[in-house]
Design a protein around this motif. Structure first.
Motif, short mmCIF file in Angstrom:
data_model
loop_
_atom_site.label_atom_id
_atom_site.label_comp_id
_atom_site.label_asym_id
_atom_site.label_seq_id
_atom_site.Cartn_x
_atom_site.Cartn_y
_atom_site.Cartn_z
N UNK A 177 109.01 34.40 45.67
CA UNK A 177 107.57 34.31 45.91
C UNK A 177 107.24 33.20 46.91
N UNK A 178 106.42 33.54 47.89
CA UNK A 178 105.88 32.53 48.80
C UNK A 178 104.38 32.71 48.86
N UNK A 179 103.68 31.70 49.33
CA UNK A 179 102.24 31.85 49.53
C UNK A 179 101.97 32.06 51.02
N UNK A 180 101.81 33.31 51.44
CA UNK A 180 101.66 33.58 52.87
C UNK A 180 100.38 32.99 53.48
N UNK A 181 99.39 32.73 52.61
CA UNK A 181 98.15 32.10 53.11
C UNK A 181 98.47 30.81 53.86
N UNK A 182 99.46 30.08 53.33
CA UNK A 182 99.79 28.78 53.95
C UNK A 182 100.33 28.94 55.36
N UNK A 183 100.99 30.07 55.61
CA UNK A 183 101.55 30.30 56.96
C UNK A 183 100.40 30.44 57.96
N UNK A 184 99.38 31.18 57.55
CA UNK A 184 98.20 31.35 58.41
C UNK A 184 97.41 30.06 58.48
N UNK A 185 97.12 29.52 57.28
CA UNK A 185 96.25 28.34 57.19
C UNK A 185 96.82 27.17 57.97
N UNK A 186 98.15 27.02 57.91
CA UNK A 186 98.78 25.89 58.60
C UNK A 186 99.23 26.26 60.02
N UNK A 187 99.01 27.50 60.39
CA UNK A 187 99.42 27.92 61.75
C UNK A 187 100.92 27.66 61.97
N UNK A 188 101.73 28.06 60.99
CA UNK A 188 103.15 27.71 61.04
C UNK A 188 103.94 28.60 61.99
N UNK A 189 104.97 28.03 62.54
CA UNK A 189 105.89 28.77 63.41
C UNK A 189 107.22 28.89 62.67
N UNK A 190 107.50 30.10 62.20
CA UNK A 190 108.71 30.30 61.39
C UNK A 190 109.68 31.19 62.16
N UNK A 191 110.91 30.70 62.32
CA UNK A 191 111.88 31.54 63.01
C UNK A 191 113.17 31.67 62.22
N UNK A 192 113.80 32.81 62.39
CA UNK A 192 115.11 33.04 61.81
C UNK A 192 116.15 32.74 62.84
N UNK A 193 117.40 32.65 62.39
CA UNK A 193 118.49 32.33 63.31
C UNK A 193 119.76 32.90 62.71
N UNK A 194 120.30 33.91 63.35
CA UNK A 194 121.44 34.63 62.77
C UNK A 194 122.73 34.28 63.51
N UNK A 195 123.62 33.56 62.82
CA UNK A 195 124.95 33.26 63.38
C UNK A 195 124.88 32.55 64.71
N UNK A 196 125.85 32.80 65.57
CA UNK A 196 125.85 32.15 66.88
C UNK A 196 126.61 32.99 67.89
N UNK A 197 126.21 32.82 69.14
CA UNK A 197 126.87 33.51 70.24
C UNK A 197 127.50 32.51 71.19
#
Ligand SMILES: [Zn+2]
Ligand SMILES: [Zn+2]
Length: 371
Positions: free
Chosen positions: A297-317
């Protein structure tokens, strides 16, 4: 006389690894034969052994290694950066060869997302098929044409190069390429395994003014302190309540929250906590969720409210791997990463794996050669 090589082989999921022997092949055009000196044991190896990943067996394990050039195939004269290569040179290599033909290889320039037939040393090359020696837990490894091969910088010892293993380039990808820590930033790193420690090191090298490590157990945090990694250390076993941890993080960041949060814990709930740690307009890199442990469970409101920048990162090249190699002189000048390593002989691969599983060691390394 044909030379032979030992290789640690996973023959059956969930069973102890076996030591097998294979003939040492002669390199074809643009290939290389490398005498392995050190090979890392990674959390991924535990998943491979347990059968959590769809791989062919038997497979020679070992996707992190360093060694010395034994024989260069015809046409292979330089490493990927243009340095001349000769037998005896210390080298390392990117552990995978992307297909070079799919959309993610050709158009998006994201080869870690390759949807073609990506070949991965020590993971998906069957030991039954020629050249047999495709894993680093062996006396020799055969590097196929197209491998990103790089000569090691003299400023770092081979033991230091292997100390971070996959964790180094994984952290380069997440911390330097996805979120880009800036000078003066306050950074929270969740997790104190090799990836977490590497992420904290890169945050510090990037000029972060305060790095807060939220991890455990205590022995790992003690090691971090000894290495000078992190300025504040929060033990999740001592501070078991997530709200309390968030309060500490906010207290350490003048009530604002962290500029950057790097999740390297691998626990799904850590992502919800990262959202709480971050300041408005802050950045979060989720790099620890390598295996699927299900939803949280996460609170997605906080992502909008805080204007967050969330990125994933899979392995390496290749870009991240070469970034890691290039950063080694600076890395070892600042952190005594050799202290992370516990060495084992090749024959002790099963105990090394068991010790990684139990958390008894931070980084197990098989010492293969007698260098
Ligand atoms: Zn790995
Ligand atoms: Zn591809």
């Amino acid at each position: 006389m044909t030379r032979t090589s030992r290789a640690v082989v996973l023959e059956e999921f969930g069973k102890p690894l076996q030591l097998r022997r294979y003939d040492v092949p002669t390199p074809q055009e643009m290939a290389a034969l490398v005498r392995v000196e050190y090979a890392g044991v990674c959390g991924t190896d535990l998943h491979l052994q347990s059968g959590h990943l769809p791989i062919p067996v038997p497979v020679g394990l070992g996707h992190e290694a360093v060694g010395r050039v034994d024989t260069l195939g015809p046409g292979l004269t330089h490493d990927v950066l243009g340095n001349e290569l000769a037998p005896g040179d210390w080298v390392s290599w990117l552990n995978n060869i992307a297909c070079g033909r799919c959309r993610f290889c050709l158009v998006e320039q994201q080869p870690t997302l390759c949807t073609g037939s990506r070949r991965i040393y020590g993971i998906n090359q069957s030991a039954d098929q020629w050249p047999h020696l495709s894993g680093g837990w062996a006396d020799y490894i055969y590097l196929q044409p197209g491998t990103v091969l790089v000569k090691l910088p003299e400023a770092a010892t081979p033991q230091q190069v292997i100390a971070l293993g996959c964790a180094g380039p994984t952290a380069v990808h997440g911390v330097l390429n996805e979120v880009r820590v800036r000078s003066g930033d306050t950074v929270v790193v969740q997790g104190s395994g090799p990836v977490g420690l590497a992420a904290a090191m890169y945050a510090q090298l990037s000029g972060a003014k305060k790095v807060i490590i939220v991890g455990g157990p205590a022995t790992r945090l003690e090691l971090a302190k000894r290495l000078g990694v992190g300025h504040v250390h929060i033990d999740v076993f001592q501070v078991a309540d997530a709200d309390e941890r968030t309060e500490i993080v906010h207290g350490e960041t003048d009530g604002a929250g962290a500029d950057v949060v790097v999740e390297c814990a691998g626990v799904p709930s850590a992502v919800a906590e990262a959202i709480d740690y971050a300041r408005p307009d802050g950045a979060i890199a989720v790099i620890g969720q390598y295996t699927d442990h299900g939803p949280t469970p996460i609170n997605p409101h906080l992502i909008t409210r805080k204007n967050l920048n969330i990125s994933g990162s899979w392995g390496f090249g290749a870009r991240h791997y070469l970034g890691y190699i290039a950063s080694l002189p600076q890395l070892v000048a600042n952190f005594d990463i050799g202290q992370m390593v516990s060495e084992y002989a090749l024959e002790e691969a099963n105990s090394a794996l068991a010790d990684v599983k139990s958390g008894a060691v931070v980084k197990a390394v098989l010492r293969v050669g007698d260098e």
